[in-house]
Write an enzyme that holds these catalytic residues in place. Structure first.
Site, PDB file in Angstrom:
ATOM      1  N   ILE A  26      38.371 -15.389 -30.103  1.00  0.00           N
ATOM      2  CA  ILE A  26      37.245 -16.288 -30.400  1.00  0.00           C
ATOM      3  C   ILE A  26      35.931 -15.746 -29.864  1.00  0.00           C
ATOM      4  O   ILE A  26      34.871 -16.304 -30.127  1.00  0.00           O
ATOM      5  CB  ILE A  26      37.498 -17.717 -29.866  1.00  0.00           C
ATOM      6  CG1 ILE A  26      37.810 -17.718 -28.359  1.00  0.00           C
ATOM      7  CG2 ILE A  26      38.612 -18.382 -30.655  1.00  0.00           C
ATOM      8  CD1 ILE A  26      37.963 -19.093 -27.747  1.00  0.00           C
ATOM      9  N   GLY A  27      36.001 -14.646 -29.120  1.00  0.00           N
ATOM     10  CA  GLY A  27      34.791 -14.024 -28.588  1.00  0.00           C
ATOM     11  C   GLY A  27      35.114 -12.650 -28.035  1.00  0.00           C
ATOM     12  O   GLY A  27      36.256 -12.362 -27.698  1.00  0.00           O
ATOM     13  N   GLU A  28      34.100 -11.813 -27.992  1.00  0.00           N
ATOM     14  CA  GLU A  28      34.316 -10.455 -27.503  1.00  0.00           C
ATOM     15  C   GLU A  28      33.081  -9.972 -26.757  1.00  0.00           C
ATOM     16  O   GLU A  28      31.966 -10.120 -27.241  1.00  0.00           O
ATOM     17  CB  GLU A  28      34.603  -9.534 -28.687  1.00  0.00           C
ATOM     18  CG  GLU A  28      35.452  -8.369 -28.323  1.00  0.00           C
ATOM     19  CD  GLU A  28      36.074  -7.692 -29.536  1.00  0.00           C
ATOM     20  OE1 GLU A  28      36.239  -6.469 -29.449  1.00  0.00           O
ATOM     21  OE2 GLU A  28      36.366  -8.365 -30.543  1.00  0.00           O
ATOM     22  N   GLY A  29      33.319  -9.443 -25.563  1.00  0.00           N
ATOM     23  CA  GLY A  29      32.231  -8.879 -24.777  1.00  0.00           C
ATOM     24  C   GLY A  29      32.464  -7.396 -24.586  1.00  0.00           C
ATOM     25  O   GLY A  29      33.362  -6.805 -25.198  1.00  0.00           O
ATOM     26  N   THR A  30      31.678  -6.785 -23.739  1.00  0.00           N
ATOM     27  CA  THR A  30      31.787  -5.355 -23.490  1.00  0.00           C
ATOM     28  C   THR A  30      33.117  -4.994 -22.840  1.00  0.00           C
ATOM     29  O   THR A  30      33.734  -4.000 -23.202  1.00  0.00           O
ATOM     30  CB  THR A  30      30.631  -4.895 -22.566  1.00  0.00           C
ATOM     31  OG1 THR A  30      29.402  -5.343 -23.124  1.00  0.00           O
ATOM     32  CG2 THR A  30      30.592  -3.378 -22.443  1.00  0.00           C
ATOM     33  N   PHE A  31      33.569  -5.815 -21.899  1.00  0.00           N
ATOM     34  CA  PHE A  31      34.757  -5.481 -21.125  1.00  0.00           C
ATOM     35  C   PHE A  31      35.911  -6.443 -21.318  1.00  0.00           C
ATOM     36  O   PHE A  31      36.967  -6.260 -20.709  1.00  0.00           O
ATOM     37  CB  PHE A  31      34.409  -5.414 -19.631  1.00  0.00           C
ATOM     38  CG  PHE A  31      33.365  -4.381 -19.328  1.00  0.00           C
ATOM     39  CD1 PHE A  31      33.657  -3.025 -19.411  1.00  0.00           C
ATOM     40  CD2 PHE A  31      32.077  -4.751 -18.971  1.00  0.00           C
ATOM     41  CE1 PHE A  31      32.695  -2.070 -19.145  1.00  0.00           C
ATOM     42  CE2 PHE A  31      31.106  -3.803 -18.701  1.00  0.00           C
ATOM     43  CZ  PHE A  31      31.415  -2.458 -18.786  1.00  0.00           C
ATOM     44  N   ALA A  32      35.740  -7.484 -22.129  1.00  0.00           N
ATOM     45  CA  ALA A  32      36.798  -8.485 -22.268  1.00  0.00           C
ATOM     46  C   ALA A  32      36.804  -9.092 -23.660  1.00  0.00           C
ATOM     47  O   ALA A  32      35.798  -9.066 -24.368  1.00  0.00           O
ATOM     48  CB  ALA A  32      36.596  -9.588 -21.234  1.00  0.00           C
ATOM     49  N   LYS A  33      37.963  -9.637 -24.006  1.00  0.00           N
ATOM     50  CA  LYS A  33      38.093 -10.457 -25.204  1.00  0.00           C
ATOM     51  C   LYS A  33      38.416 -11.860 -24.738  1.00  0.00           C
ATOM     52  O   LYS A  33      39.113 -12.050 -23.748  1.00  0.00           O
ATOM     53  CB  LYS A  33      39.241  -9.960 -26.088  1.00  0.00           C
ATOM     54  CG  LYS A  33      38.935  -8.714 -26.871  1.00  0.00           C
ATOM     55  CD  LYS A  33      40.069  -8.381 -27.811  1.00  0.00           C
ATOM     56  CE  LYS A  33      39.714  -7.129 -28.605  1.00  0.00           C
ATOM     57  NZ  LYS A  33      40.765  -6.772 -29.551  1.00  0.00           N
ATOM     58  N   ASP A 143      22.321 -15.061 -14.736  1.00  0.00           N
ATOM     59  CA  ASP A 143      22.367 -14.663 -16.146  1.00  0.00           C
ATOM     60  C   ASP A 143      22.307 -15.899 -17.046  1.00  0.00           C
ATOM     61  O   ASP A 143      23.026 -15.986 -18.034  1.00  0.00           O
ATOM     62  CB  ASP A 143      23.631 -13.844 -16.421  1.00  0.00           C
ATOM     63  CG  ASP A 143      23.585 -13.098 -17.745  1.00  0.00           C
ATOM     64  OD1 ASP A 143      22.471 -12.832 -18.260  1.00  0.00           O
ATOM     65  OD2 ASP A 143      24.663 -12.776 -18.280  1.00  0.00           O
TER      66      ASP A 143
END
Length: 180
Positions: A26-33, A143
């Site tokens: 449902i989401g994706e970042g630089t270091f994690a899903k 952030d």
């Protein structure tokens, strides 16, 4: 008969981590899903942040991940995404979080183009409540942006992503900011 065996094969494909059945991304970042999951004991929907241990080690993120988890345990508040638990396997770390269904405040602003004064005031009050709670616990998010502010099904604001947050003793270390 063929349909039943196919169904059985589909059941085996579903990944299970602890008491959670892991579903779609449902989401994706630089270091994690971030994946949708379901607690098989309660039926509760949750979000699971999945991090590869090899990536954590390669990018020297062990302290950052430990800090994020520690902070999420400290900051329990209605306007902060709740940490349920942390699990790990030989290769991955699974951070089990409250599933927030309303999407990002960023998307709401883009879609509506403009929030009413009352709506903006309501979100701002909720944000200030969450930030005041964090500060009372000695936590500084660092952030805050509309992409890290989620909305639940009842339009309540939820602060998320404590990956860059800090505790007071860390802010006074001379080289802390250069490590970010």
């Amino acid at each position: 008969m063929l349909f039943e065996s196919r169904g059985e094969a589909m059941k085996r494909v579903t990944k299970k981590v602890g008491k959670y059945e892991i579903g779609r991304t449902i989401g994706e970042g630089t270091f994690a899903k971030v994946k949708f999951a379901k607690n098989t004991e309660t039926g509760e929907a949750v979000a699971v942040k999945v991090l590869a241990k090899s990536t954590i080690l390669k990018h020297k993120m062990v302290d950052q991940i430990k800090r994020e988890i520690s902070i999420m345990k400290i900051v329990r508040h209605p306007n902060i995404v709740r940490l349920h638990e942390v699990l790990s396997s030989h290769t991955k770390v699974y951070i089990i979080l409250e599933f927030v269904t309303g999407g990002e405040l960023f998307d709401r602003i883009v879609h509506k183009k403009k929030l009413s004064e009352n709506e903006a005031r309501g979100y701002f009050q909720q944000l200030i409540d969450a930030v005041a709670h964090c500060h009372s616990k000695g936590v500084y998010h660092r952030d805050l942006k509309p992409e890290n502010l989620l909305l639940d099904s009842r339009e309540r604001l939820k602060v998320s992503d404590f990956g860059l947050s800090a505790l007071p003793y860390e802010l006074h270390q001379p080289d802390f900011l250069s490590e970010v």
